[in-house]
Design a protein around this motif. Structure first.
Motif, PDB file in Angstrom:
ATOM      1  N   PRO A   1       0.836  -1.332  -0.079  1.00  0.00           N
ATOM      2  CA  PRO A   1      -0.073  -0.074   0.088  1.00  0.00           C
ATOM      3  C   PRO A   1       0.659   1.378   0.018  1.00  0.00           C
ATOM      4  O   PRO A   1       2.098   1.148   0.236  1.00  0.00           O
ATOM      5  N   CYS A   2       0.026   2.572  -0.320  1.00  0.00           N
ATOM      6  CA  CYS A   2       0.586   3.657  -0.223  1.00  0.00           C
ATOM      7  C   CYS A   2       1.442   4.093  -1.427  1.00  0.00           C
ATOM      8  O   CYS A   2       2.193   3.426  -2.086  1.00  0.00           O
ATOM      9  N   LYS A   3       1.681   5.388  -1.632  1.00  0.00           N
ATOM     10  CA  LYS A   3       2.552   6.079  -2.767  1.00  0.00           C
ATOM     11  C   LYS A   3       3.885   5.728  -2.202  1.00  0.00           C
ATOM     12  O   LYS A   3       4.527   5.869  -1.001  1.00  0.00           O
ATOM     13  N   LYS A   4       4.823   5.366  -3.084  1.00  0.00           N
ATOM     14  CA  LYS A   4       6.223   4.783  -2.769  1.00  0.00           C
ATOM     15  C   LYS A   4       7.357   5.420  -3.789  1.00  0.00           C
ATOM     16  O   LYS A   4       6.779   6.042  -4.647  1.00  0.00           O
ATOM     17  N   ARG A   5       8.374   5.235  -3.184  1.00  0.00           N
ATOM     18  CA  ARG A   5       9.565   5.704  -4.025  1.00  0.00           C
ATOM     19  C   ARG A   5      10.528   4.407  -4.095  1.00  0.00           C
ATOM     20  O   ARG A   5      10.202   3.530  -3.079  1.00  0.00           O
ATOM     21  N   CYS A   6      11.191   4.150  -5.151  1.00  0.00           N
ATOM     22  CA  CYS A   6      11.975   3.206  -5.302  1.00  0.00           C
ATOM     23  C   CYS A   6      13.481   3.223  -5.506  1.00  0.00           C
ATOM     24  O   CYS A   6      13.846   4.365  -6.358  1.00  0.00           O
ATOM     25  N   TYR A   7      14.327   2.649  -5.014  1.00  0.00           N
ATOM     26  CA  TYR A   7      15.764   2.836  -5.235  1.00  0.00           C
ATOM     27  C   TYR A   7      16.711   1.659  -5.424  1.00  0.00           C
ATOM     28  O   TYR A   7      16.065   0.404  -5.214  1.00  0.00           O
ATOM     29  N   ARG A   8      17.497   1.708  -6.168  1.00  0.00           N
ATOM     30  CA  ARG A   8      18.641   0.549  -6.446  1.00  0.00           C
ATOM     31  C   ARG A   8      19.836   0.698  -5.737  1.00  0.00           C
ATOM     32  O   ARG A   8      20.455   1.827  -6.082  1.00  0.00           O
ATOM     33  N   LEU A   9      20.247  -0.320  -4.902  1.00  0.00           N
ATOM     34  CA  LEU A   9      21.424  -0.118  -4.159  1.00  0.00           C
ATOM     35  C   LEU A   9      22.459  -1.167  -4.933  1.00  0.00           C
ATOM     36  O   LEU A   9      22.364  -2.303  -5.054  1.00  0.00           O
ATOM     37  N   TYR A  10      23.698  -0.529  -5.079  1.00  0.00           N
ATOM     38  CA  TYR A  10      24.795  -0.998  -5.853  1.00  0.00           C
ATOM     39  C   TYR A  10      25.730  -1.358  -4.864  1.00  0.00           C
ATOM     40  O   TYR A  10      26.057  -0.781  -3.832  1.00  0.00           O
ATOM     41  N   GLY A  11      26.636  -2.598  -5.193  1.00  0.00           N
ATOM     42  CA  GLY A  11      27.715  -2.960  -4.275  1.00  0.00           C
ATOM     43  C   GLY A  11      28.769  -2.458  -4.522  1.00  0.00           C
ATOM     44  O   GLY A  11      29.015  -1.795  -5.662  1.00  0.00           O
ATOM     45  N   ARG A  12      30.127  -3.034  -3.851  1.00  0.00           N
ATOM     46  CA  ARG A  12      31.463  -2.695  -4.154  1.00  0.00           C
ATOM     47  C   ARG A  12      31.624  -2.856  -5.647  1.00  0.00           C
ATOM     48  O   ARG A  12      32.540  -2.322  -6.280  1.00  0.00           O
ATOM     49  N   GLU A  13      31.379  -4.228  -6.135  1.00  0.00           N
ATOM     50  CA  GLU A  13      31.801  -4.714  -7.607  1.00  0.00           C
ATOM     51  C   GLU A  13      30.972  -3.952  -8.562  1.00  0.00           C
ATOM     52  O   GLU A  13      31.149  -4.381  -9.793  1.00  0.00           O
ATOM     53  N   GLY A  14      30.056  -2.945  -8.390  1.00  0.00           N
ATOM     54  CA  GLY A  14      29.453  -2.380  -9.046  1.00  0.00           C
ATOM     55  C   GLY A  14      28.033  -2.952  -9.689  1.00  0.00           C
ATOM     56  O   GLY A  14      27.421  -2.250 -10.410  1.00  0.00           O
ATOM     57  N   TYR A  15      27.723  -4.070  -9.117  1.00  0.00           N
ATOM     58  CA  TYR A  15      26.612  -4.731  -9.482  1.00  0.00           C
ATOM     59  C   TYR A  15      25.359  -4.315  -8.617  1.00  0.00           C
ATOM     60  O   TYR A  15      25.395  -4.112  -7.337  1.00  0.00           O
ATOM     61  N   PRO A  16      24.020  -4.369  -9.230  1.00  0.00           N
ATOM     62  CA  PRO A  16      23.153  -4.123  -8.253  1.00  0.00           C
ATOM     63  C   PRO A  16      22.811  -5.261  -7.103  1.00  0.00           C
ATOM     64  O   PRO A  16      22.863  -6.308  -7.497  1.00  0.00           O
ATOM     65  N   LEU A  17      22.570  -4.870  -5.889  1.00  0.00           N
ATOM     66  CA  LEU A  17      22.303  -5.894  -4.973  1.00  0.00           C
ATOM     67  C   LEU A  17      20.990  -6.035  -4.729  1.00  0.00           C
ATOM     68  O   LEU A  17      20.474  -7.047  -4.373  1.00  0.00           O
ATOM     69  N   VAL A  18      20.292  -4.885  -4.605  1.00  0.00           N
ATOM     70  CA  VAL A  18      18.694  -5.027  -4.201  1.00  0.00           C
ATOM     71  C   VAL A  18      18.151  -3.743  -4.545  1.00  0.00           C
ATOM     72  O   VAL A  18      18.607  -2.718  -4.498  1.00  0.00           O
TER      73      VAL A  18
END
Length: 348
Positions: free
Chosen positions: A220-237
């Motif tokens: 529910p509810c209005k949301k924002r979304c972010y991509r978190l990157y790790g040390r190797e440059g790949y997206p983690l979550v």
């Protein structure tokens, strides 16, 4: 309506979750089917029937207090379509709320000479729920002497295919009609992307759609979304936050939680944070719409995003699922609203 095309089918889950209470229904009058008189307060008639159902010995221990926002949606829909009242009953809980609420509205319509069309099941154990719903309808017919109520039409949907129909037939069920959509109009060698609209907020009020299938419970509810990157440059979550929460910060530890499984959680210290959602139009007629980028640019961005993923996420055979999470604050709010909207069972 503009072109005289007849309307058939049911309402959506979003229609049900858009209601908060019966107080939202302002026009409560409904003319009888033969036009001889008018029920000035159809809402009160529905509430009377629900009370009768709750007091009936046959239904003691089956359900207690039903979801009142769902009852408001069914009542409003019946006022608009009294001749074709077919209700989607699995927004919150089929047997503890959807079926009793439907029966209350259907019995009120029967009082005015209308013949309710039936229900639609779109999630859960379709064989079991259809049998339980049929048993409930037959009990209503026997208890209140409403001819034909036990033969109410039960329609089933939810990505049905030949294998599902075969399994249902072998189990035994009480479904009268099947709504087959995706598997009928698409070739699954060229797969379809199952995207579904779910209402998450209306008039600044967060809304949630519940289901026996946890994968179908909305966030529910209005949301924002972010991509978190790790040390190797790949997206983690990817992490969803409430609209008013501060964004994640680089090098600052944040707790990422699975939206529904309390044991699945992890701390992440992102080396880079990318916001994924951009608002091009807030929905207000007074605000200008921002122009979308050209299709070629959208395609290039999509390819670029896929290239950034780890190879194990992208392999065809048994790919590693990519994690999408929520903040601790949003997790707590999801489960608060879930408990608030879910009807409480009653055992005897």
């Amino acid at each position: 309506m503009l072109f005289g095309i007849p309307l058939r089918g049911t309402h959506s889950h979003a229609f049900v979750s858009s209601f908060m209470s019966l107080d939202e229904i302002t026009d409560k009058a409904l003319r009888s089917c033969n036009g001889s008189d008018t029920c000035e307060d159809f809402v009160k008639l529905v509430q009377t029937w629900l009370s009768k159902l709750q007091r009936t010995n046959s239904f003691r221990g089956v359900f207690g207090d039903t979801n009142q926002s769902e009852l408001a949606a069914f009542t409003s829909y019946a006022l608009a379509f009294p001749d074709n009242f077919l209700a989607l009953v699995d927004t919150y809980d089929v047997m503890r709320s959807g079926i009793p609420n439907f029966c209350a509205v259907a019995l009120a319509l029967s009082d005015l000479g209308y013949k309710p069309a039936g229900i639609r099941l779109d999630s859960g154990d379709l064989a079991y729920l259809s049998c339980e719903a049929r048993r409930f309808f037959c009990s209503v017919e026997k208890e209140f002497g409403v001819p034909g109520f036990g033969k109410m039409t039960i329609t089933a949907s939810n990505d049905l295919n030949e294998e599902t129909l075969d399994a249902l037939n072998k189990q035994g069920h009480e479904v009268d009609a099947f709504g087959i959509g995706t598997y009928l109009v698409t070739c699954y060698a060229q797969a379809a992307l199952g995207c579904v609209f779910k209402l998450v907020e209306i008039n600044k009020q967060p809304r949630i759609k519940l289901s026996e299938d946890v994968a179908k419970v909305s966030i529910p509810c209005k949301k924002r979304c972010y991509r978190l990157y790790g040390r190797e440059g790949y997206p983690l979550v990817d992490i969803m936050t409430g609209g008013n929460e501060p964004p994640p910060k680089v090098a600052e530890r944040i707790l990422c939680r699975h939206p529904f499984n309390e044991s699945k959680r992890a701390y992440v210290v992102p080396q880079r944070v990318e916001e994924l959602l951009k608002c091009y139009w807030p929905g207000s007629s007074g605000k200008a719409r921002e122009n979308l980028p050209p299709l070629k640019e959208i395609r290039s961005r999509c390819i670029q995003q896929l290239d950034q993923m780890r190879s194990d996420h992208m392999r065809r055979l048994n790919p590693t699922p990519y994690k999408v999470s929520v903040t601790a604050k949003l997790y707590d709010f999801i489960h608060f609203l879930w408990l608030n909207e879910a009807p409480v069972g009653e055992l005897e």
